[in-house]
Write a protein that holds these residues in place. Structure first.
Motif, PDB file in Angstrom:
ATOM      1  N   UNK A   1     -23.992  18.881  65.598  1.00  0.00           N
ATOM      2  CA  UNK A   1     -25.266  18.249  65.403  1.00  0.00           C
ATOM      3  C   UNK A   1     -26.341  18.869  64.642  1.00  0.00           C
ATOM      4  N   UNK A   2     -26.128  20.170  64.212  1.00  0.00           N
ATOM      5  CA  UNK A   2     -26.935  21.100  63.468  1.00  0.00           C
ATOM      6  C   UNK A   2     -28.240  21.209  64.244  1.00  0.00           C
ATOM      7  N   UNK A   3     -28.174  21.450  65.590  1.00  0.00           N
ATOM      8  CA  UNK A   3     -29.403  21.187  66.053  1.00  0.00           C
ATOM      9  C   UNK A   3     -29.891  22.513  66.920  1.00  0.00           C
ATOM     10  N   UNK A   4     -31.071  22.902  66.766  1.00  0.00           N
ATOM     11  CA  UNK A   4     -31.403  24.164  67.254  1.00  0.00           C
ATOM     12  C   UNK A   4     -32.940  23.824  67.748  1.00  0.00           C
ATOM     13  N   UNK A   5     -33.399  24.473  68.930  1.00  0.00           N
ATOM     14  CA  UNK A   5     -34.611  24.591  69.524  1.00  0.00           C
ATOM     15  C   UNK A   5     -35.097  25.882  69.539  1.00  0.00           C
ATOM     16  N   UNK A   6     -34.689  26.770  70.033  1.00  0.00           N
ATOM     17  CA  UNK A   6     -34.794  28.240  70.253  1.00  0.00           C
ATOM     18  C   UNK A   6     -33.711  29.130  70.817  1.00  0.00           C
ATOM     19  N   UNK A   7     -33.911  30.050  70.908  1.00  0.00           N
ATOM     20  CA  UNK A   7     -32.590  31.037  71.325  1.00  0.00           C
ATOM     21  C   UNK A   7     -32.453  31.303  72.997  1.00  0.00           C
ATOM     22  N   UNK A   8     -32.997  30.476  73.786  1.00  0.00           N
ATOM     23  CA  UNK A   8     -32.640  30.249  75.133  1.00  0.00           C
ATOM     24  C   UNK A   8     -31.622  29.569  75.566  1.00  0.00           C
ATOM     25  N   UNK A   9     -31.427  28.365  75.006  1.00  0.00           N
ATOM     26  CA  UNK A   9     -30.022  27.754  75.119  1.00  0.00           C
ATOM     27  C   UNK A   9     -29.099  28.562  75.213  1.00  0.00           C
TER      28      UNK A   9
END
Length: 321
Positions: A285-293
């Motif tokens: 999905x080429x999805x990024x929010x932050x490095x937590x997940x």
């Protein structure tokens, strides 16, 4: 049985909740060391309702402002009311712990499940310690932090069962310094021969509390792998984009490309886990929010491969009743 020791950060709790929802914690009892009171009561209730058996340390010392023991105990009691007997009351002995604190804890535990004692240090001497433990309503489960206690000490402590926890994650100051592969631990294959009833580690996080850092000069994704049915290694996928770049998202996808190339498509053994599938979905999905997940996914994968191995051995789980 596997007893991962975690700091109860949001992504660690998220990993356990996801696996509990999927029923993938058969041979796993996480030990949670809360690092604050915010959200604790809600998280404990959710874990209890999911019947995710966890040990909850009620005298935490980590965090910018460590949670007060009374507040943690109140949160534990409320969760136990929601689903009695799922959560195990736990107490950690460190170098500054007073014997009276331990005896007070054991007295309060009487209405609840079997207590868990985490031994970070031999603080009292064996005679005084065993004298206090003998007063528990049920023989406690002893969890020994290997780096602070000796095997000779482990063999002398009174209890229902003994668990050894070793920090296998070699945390480095700079992500750029991680090699592609490092040895993690062989305890999954050796704990029983060393006369322990269970074992644990600190997953791909390490035995350290931290509040977070600044922008990542390099992004490193950490993933565990069982090697030749003899040990666990940690794989490190480190971004190659110039560290001066402030584009963390690009660095993440650079590291993710390396991870995906290694794990292969969905269903590829031994990377057929919920945790790795989240990485695959992020890539697709080429999805990024932050490095937590990504930390959540790697912690979950680590738990999954260990639980899966123990399930394949068809050994009975350790009784905590």
């Amino acid at each position: 049985m596997y007893w991962p020791y975690l700091r109860m950060k949001v992504n660690e709790v998220g990993a356990v909740r996801a696996l509990a929802t999927a029923g993938d914690l058969t041979h796993v009892t996480p030990v949670f060391h809360p690092h604050g009171i915010r959200g604790l009561a809600t998280n404990l209730k959710k874990l209890a309702v999911l019947k995710a058996r966890c040990a909850v340390i009620v005298n935490p010392t980590d965090g910018k402002e460590p949670a007060k023991a009374k507040d943690v105990w109140d949160a534990f009691v409320a969760a136990d009311l929601a689903e009695p007997g799922v959560l195990l009351p736990s107490f950690e002995i460190s170098s500054g712990t007073a014997l009276s604190e331990l005896t007070s804890f054991l007295t309060k535990c009487t209405p609840y499940a079997r207590p868990v004692i985490v031994h970070r240090h031999d603080a009292f001497g064996i005679a005084a310690l065993n004298g206090a433990l003998a007063k528990a309503h049920k023989k406690p489960i002893n969890v020994f932090i290997a780096e602070g206690t000796s095997t000779a000490f482990h063999g002398k402590v009174t209890g229902h069962a003994n668990v050894i926890v070793v920090d296998g994650f070699n945390k480095l100051a700079r992500n750029a310094d991680y090699p592609s592969r490092q040895y993690f631990s062989d305890l999954l294959f050796t704990y029983a021969s060393k006369s322990y009833d269970g074992f644990g580690d600190h997953s791909i996080v390490g035995d350290i509390w931290y509040s977070g850092g600044g922008p990542a000069r390099h992004v490193a994704l950490h993933l565990s792998e069982i090697v030749s049915s003899s040990q666990i290694d940690t794989l490190h996928f480190v971004s190659t984009i110039a560290p001066t770049s402030k584009d963390t998202e690009a660095k993440y996808f650079d590291a993710l490309d390396q991870l995906i190339a290694h794990v292969g498509p969905t269903g590829t053994v031994p990377f057929d886990t919920w945790g790795v599938d989240q990485y695959r979905a992020s890539d697709a999905n080429h999805k990024y929010s932050n490095l937590g997940p990504p930390k959540c996914w790697s912690v979950a994968h680590h738990i999954e491969i260990i639980n899966g191995h123990l399930m394949n051995l068809a050994k009975p789980t350790m009784s905590v009743v």
